[in-house]
Design an enzyme around this catalytic site. Sequence first.
Site: not given
Ligand code: PEP
Length: 453
Positions: A105, A404
């Site tokens: 985070h 993403c």
């Molecule tokens: C991922 O897991 O690559 C993603 C984009 O979601 P998060 O980082 O929120 O788990």
Amino acid sequence: EHYKHPQDIEFAIENGEIFIVQTRAITTLKEKPGKDEIDGKIIVRGLAASPGIGSGPVRIIRSMDDLDKIKQGDVMVTQMTNPDMVVAMQKASAIITDEGGITAHAAIVSREMGIPAVVGTETATSLLEDGQEVTVDGTNGKVYMGLAQSKKVEVLPIVETKIKIKVLVDLPEFAERAAKSNAFGVGLVRIEGIIASNGKHPVYYKNNNKLDEYQSMLKKGLEKIAQNFIGKEIWVRTSDIRSDEYSNLEGAPKEIERNPMLGFHGIRFSLKNPEIFKAELRAIKELAEKNHKFGIMFPQIISVEELKQAKVILQELGMIGNKNIKIGVMIETPAAVVIIKELCEEGMDFISFGTNDLTQYTLAIDRGNDAVQYIYNELDRAVTKQIARVIRECKAHKIETSICGQAGSNKEMVTFLVKQGIDSISVNADAAKEISELVKSIEESRQEAIKAD
Ligand code: PEP
Ligand code: MG
């Protein structure tokens, strides 16, 4: 040795003799011209989580009560950030954490805010002292003694490419910054950013019969993002709230999961809490009715049944067939990769690779555990082979493909994805221009190769 500081010495040469004209102590650090590296004593090392250089006095945050200590321009040092810290993080000139990897985070939020960050240092909170002046080089993962000039990474407009370059936006307050990239759209909104800024866990709204409030809070945040990307698609992920990251939010479930990464979050949570899920979907629906364009993504999908059930709920809300709403899933578990054909056959408009989780679950490496980050590698063949397979299958079903996860900002991964024929790539706003130039150059060289044939 004599002056107790490195010296800046001016000298002259006359008739073969060297004369020292002046000497001054260097008490501030300077960057070496033309180089990213800073000249100075490194005191802490960690992972390069958010690029740029920031300096200021250290403020060590040991508990939430310490957050008030952070003043504009301070360097925030903490064991691990959590979503409640976002407001204080915005004031910081740089962030250093003991724990976490580059998909933690702290790293994700710092990148979006354009604040240099070094994470996973293991020792920062014990080695650094309150008030000590330091310089954080978030590009190279180093912390130096003393102050150097800060250097923020600018968001610059992308160049035109065939593959669409999109940006990641989690915090509405930073949508304007991200929009400076002129990106094609938003490839991922993590609505947890909006939820956390409001301080309450979705379960709080449910238990207090305040889901209307939850819905309008999400609508307000998403609208602010949408207003910065008029006419462009915004792909919003329904909530994916891990208990380790969000336990401080008001009304958060009290039980501590033994393994939050494998716990009760993402689509499995949404399907067990349909009222919360529907409030999220209704917020999007209301904005789609105002002519904003959305993609809705479901996180942590492991079965066709989950997609089916989610679609039943969308149908119930009258959201299927809406010209402003596309439906997609995150491909971020090996299970989703294995069943990709069935997922395609079930019907959806797009998929997006969540490589942060796909890497974690494929390699059995906890992305939040800094002790194992040295083997965390999104480019591991076990991951890239899955990506290639999913793109192939989706192409056969005419389903749009995208990424993403953080790896979308990694040049090696981008080169691989372009060759596989991915349709769009989502990047951190400050990497958008550079990645677009890379994509353009690959596209041009492939065009040349075709001509030469
Ligand atoms: C991922 O897991 O690559 C993603 C984009 O979601 P998060 O980082 O929120 O788990
Ligand atoms: Mg994920």
